[in-house]
Design a protein around this motif. Structure first.
Motif, PDB file in Angstrom:
ATOM      1  N   UNK A  25       0.799  -1.230   0.000  1.00 48.73           N
ATOM      2  CA  UNK A  25       0.000   0.000   0.000  1.00 48.73           C
ATOM      3  C   UNK A  25       0.828   1.276   0.000  1.00 48.73           C
ATOM      4  N   UNK A  26       2.036   1.232   0.569  1.00 49.95           N
ATOM      5  CA  UNK A  26       2.797   2.471   0.747  1.00 49.95           C
ATOM      6  C   UNK A  26       4.291   2.153   0.878  1.00 49.95           C
ATOM      7  N   UNK A  27       4.918   1.653  -0.191  1.00 49.49           N
ATOM      8  CA  UNK A  27       6.298   1.191  -0.072  1.00 49.49           C
ATOM      9  C   UNK A  27       7.338   2.301   0.005  1.00 49.49           C
ATOM     10  N   UNK A  28       7.079   3.462  -0.541  1.00 50.15           N
ATOM     11  CA  UNK A  28       8.142   4.453  -0.734  1.00 50.15           C
ATOM     12  C   UNK A  28       8.060   5.687   0.158  1.00 50.15           C
ATOM     13  N   UNK A  29       7.006   5.842   0.924  1.00 49.14           N
ATOM     14  CA  UNK A  29       6.963   6.994   1.824  1.00 49.14           C
ATOM     15  C   UNK A  29       7.771   6.675   3.086  1.00 49.14           C
ATOM     16  N   UNK A  30       8.054   7.702   3.863  1.00 50.00           N
ATOM     17  CA  UNK A  30       8.859   7.513   5.067  1.00 50.00           C
ATOM     18  C   UNK A  30       8.128   6.613   6.056  1.00 50.00           C
ATOM     19  N   UNK A  31       8.811   5.595   6.504  1.00 45.02           N
ATOM     20  CA  UNK A  31       8.292   4.629   7.474  1.00 45.02           C
ATOM     21  C   UNK A  31       8.962   4.852   8.826  1.00 45.02           C
ATOM     22  N   UNK A  32      10.288   5.029   8.823  1.00 39.97           N
ATOM     23  CA  UNK A  32      11.040   5.238  10.053  1.00 39.97           C
ATOM     24  C   UNK A  32      12.072   6.344   9.875  1.00 39.97           C
ATOM     25  N   UNK A  33      12.298   7.076  10.953  1.00 39.89           N
ATOM     26  CA  UNK A  33      13.435   7.988  11.060  1.00 39.89           C
ATOM     27  C   UNK A  33      14.246   7.471  12.251  1.00 39.89           C
ATOM     28  N   UNK A  34      15.389   6.880  11.960  1.00 38.04           N
ATOM     29  CA  UNK A  34      16.210   6.299  13.022  1.00 38.04           C
ATOM     30  C   UNK A  34      17.459   7.140  13.183  1.00 38.04           C
ATOM     31  N   UNK A  35      17.485   7.923  14.239  1.00 39.94           N
ATOM     32  CA  UNK A  35      18.640   8.780  14.541  1.00 39.94           C
ATOM     33  C   UNK A  35      18.972   9.693  13.360  1.00 39.94           C
ATOM     34  N   UNK A  36      17.929  10.144  12.661  1.00 41.00           N
ATOM     35  CA  UNK A  36      18.120  11.064  11.548  1.00 41.00           C
ATOM     36  C   UNK A  36      18.179  10.415  10.181  1.00 41.00           C
ATOM     37  N   UNK A  41       9.603   1.535   3.759  1.00 43.95           N
ATOM     38  CA  UNK A  41       9.334   0.109   3.926  1.00 43.95           C
ATOM     39  C   UNK A  41      10.077  -0.701   2.870  1.00 43.95           C
ATOM     40  N   UNK A  42      10.162  -0.175   1.661  1.00 45.66           N
ATOM     41  CA  UNK A  42      10.862  -0.887   0.581  1.00 45.66           C
ATOM     42  C   UNK A  42      12.347  -1.027   0.908  1.00 45.66           C
ATOM     43  N   UNK A  43      12.963   0.021   1.444  1.00 46.68           N
ATOM     44  CA  UNK A  43      14.384  -0.040   1.792  1.00 46.68           C
ATOM     45  C   UNK A  43      14.623  -1.035   2.918  1.00 46.68           C
ATOM     46  N   UNK A  44      13.744  -1.027   3.913  1.00 49.66           N
ATOM     47  CA  UNK A  44      13.886  -1.964   5.033  1.00 49.66           C
ATOM     48  C   UNK A  44      13.740  -3.395   4.544  1.00 49.66           C
TER      49      UNK A  44
END
Length: 545
Positions: A25-36, A41-44
């Protein structure tokens, strides 16, 4: 109110299915910001697949354990995903652990692979030779440090260089995804086996309490080796949509700038952190400051424990809501909560979660107590895999806590006539300090290894920061010459920083019961005596990691 004994239509799913739904449903929007560092989701999923395939190449099979010793970072998040994506069981280890604490969890879990950041490799080198199961150490850093004794060392970057084809593994909702170690008092810490389905269940329960939606941005500085950060930040956006931000560690001065940077609407913190925020100096980024930097996004500060008076200060000062109205244990997700339509009572932990559990109050003979009476909180699940699957390698402990087929939490509470649960105290003799459970048994065992102590009792004394401070009351061996400061400095090398005693007192003898057991209740009630040494007053500095 659910009167059903067993709810068969309950949803069961794996954490993979949660991620795959986001990918659909939403592979390319921001999913996590980890320490900047921002992750989709696609990258993870791509990195998780690469790590899973690399772990398989190292010989990791479904059900094997992959441990991590990593501070909050993108790598810590991705290592957890890689482990569970491979069908293995993730074992996140507290980064304060060293020596016997670290050796125990690696050996007890039977971990075959350890992923560690370069700054902590030396700790692994000290104990790797006494962990027979450990075959591979993956080092995060620019260069692979000198390999610890025994295991083969690998570079993190090399593991990421493989293909990202989805691994061919089959995982069921009932399969274990993570071991979370919980402090014990009569023995070493025990690994709670938490299923895939448990992960999603707890993420949903907390989201219900927070009224979480896809518009929310959840921020937490809690470490990823604690389960809260995994379910609220890593999995919460997959259940509810939206995104989450994970900070390396908590800072009062950086808190409001962080809220502005990530646009946080909800925070997941500890009671000690909330206390510090409530009593912080005025800052331009604070809500109601009148400045252009004033935060306008935060709506809810979640913290536990949160005294009523601290919550009132936060609400009045920052125009936010607060949440602490729930009670849970690692073994059993949320036992009480605040579902829609429920407002909490002062000092209550919400209402009994009868959607997921049958919750009762028992006396010491396992006889149910009437409403309003204090006793041990005991539970049975109403849905499959909403509790732990038992203690790893300790069937006797699993059976003991499930006496008469009721899970005994070890906590004392009461339920009022309206179903509100009030937490009273812990039956077991362990402590909670700065958000960490501390086993007095483990600390005492390590202290007795010093050689100059004849007997030792580790116990709590009240702290100004809402939880416990640690005190060591001990007797010296005959002829021993030892000062409190020398013992403390020895502890710095042997104990995690959060288990270091603030107070030390040497006595000629400890108070004992007629059967020879140390009366810790007497020591707790005496608290800080005139002859007690205080590490903070002495101004001793040490690394808090």
């Amino acid at each position: 109110m659910s009167e059903q004994v067993w709810i068969s239509e309950a949803r069961n799913e794996t954490v993979f299915e949660l991620l795959e739904r986001r990918l659909d449903t939403d592979p390319e929007s921001e999913y996590l910001d980890v320490c900047g560092t921002k992750l989709t989701a696609a990258a993870v999923a791509s990195v998780a697949n690469r790590l899973a395939n690399a772990f398989a190449a190292l010989g990791v099979r479904s059900g094997d354990r992959v441990a991590t010793l990593i501070e909050n970072s993108p790598e810590a998040t991705l290592a957890w995903w890689g482990a569970v994506r491979s069908g293995a069981i993730a074992v996140p280890i507290n980064t304060a652990y060293k020596g016997e604490y670290l050796r125990h969890q690696l050996a007890d879990s039977g971990s075959r692979v350890l992923v560690v950041e370069a700054a902590l490799v030396e700790r692994v080198a000290r104990i790797a030779g006494s962990v027979p199961s450990l075959e591979h150490v993956v080092v995060i850093g620019d260069e692979v440090a000198e390999a610890p004794v025994g295991p083969v060392a690998h570079a993190w970057a090399d593991l990421l260089a493989g293909d990202d084809d989805p691994p061919e593994v089959t995982v069921r909702p009932a399969d274990v995804a993570t071991f979370i170690y919980t402090g014990g008092t009569t023995g070493p810490s025990k690994g709670c086996m938490l299923s895939h389905n448990y992960h999603g269940t707890l993420a949903r329960q907390i989201g219900v309490c927070w009224r979480r939606t896809a518009d929310d941005v959840v921020w937490t500085p809690l470490p990823l080796f604690h389960f809260n950060a995994i379910v609220t930040a890593v999995l919460g956006p997959l259940v509810y949509g939206g995104r989450a931000a994970i900070e390396r560690r908590f800072s009062v001065s950086r808190f409001w700038p962080e809220m502005n940077r990530v646009g946080a609407t909800v925070t997941s913190t500890l009671g000690t952190m909330a206390y510090l925020l409530a009593h912080d100096v005025d800052r331009p980024e604070m809500p109601r400051s009148g400045g252009p930097e004033a935060n306008a996004t935060l709506r809810l500060i979640g913290a536990a424990p949160l005294p009523v008076e601290v919550g009132s200060i936060l609400e009045a000062r920052f125009d936010v809501s607060t949440f602490s109205g729930a009670y849970g244990v690692t073994e059993a997700s949320l036992i009480s909560w605040q579902p829609l339509g429920v407002e909490n009572k002062p000092n209550a932990a919400g209402v009994v979660n009868d959607e997921h559990f049958d919750v009762r109050i028992f006396d010491d003979d396992d006889l149910e107590q009437p409403r309003g009476t204090e006793g041990e909180i005991v539970i049975r699940p109403k849905r499959p895999h909403t509790m732990f699957e038992g203690y790893w390698g300790r069937p006797e402990a699993t059976v003991e806590t499930s006496r008469n087929w009721w899970y005994h939490t070890g906590d004392v509470g009461r339920i009022d006539d309206e179903g509100y649960l009030f937490f009273v105290d812990r039956k077991a003799d362990y402590l909670r300090r700065r958000g960490e459970n501390i086993s007095s048994f483990e600390v005492e065992r390590i202290l007795m290894g010093h050689g100059a102590l004849a007997d030792v009792a580790v116990h709590a004394v009240p702290s100004d920061l809402t939880e416990d401070d640690l005190k060591v009351t001990a007797t010296l061996s005959e002829g021993a010459a030892l000062t409190e400061e020398v013992l403390f400095r020895w502890c710095v090398d042997e104990l995690p920083y959060f288990a270091l005693p603030r107070y030390i007192e040497f006595r000629p003898e400890l108070p004992l019961s007629p059967v020879g057991r140390v009366l810790k209740r007497d020591l707790r009630s005496e608290g800080v005596t005139p002859s007690t040494w205080d590490a903070e007053a002495a101004g001793i500095e040490y690394e808090r990691r």
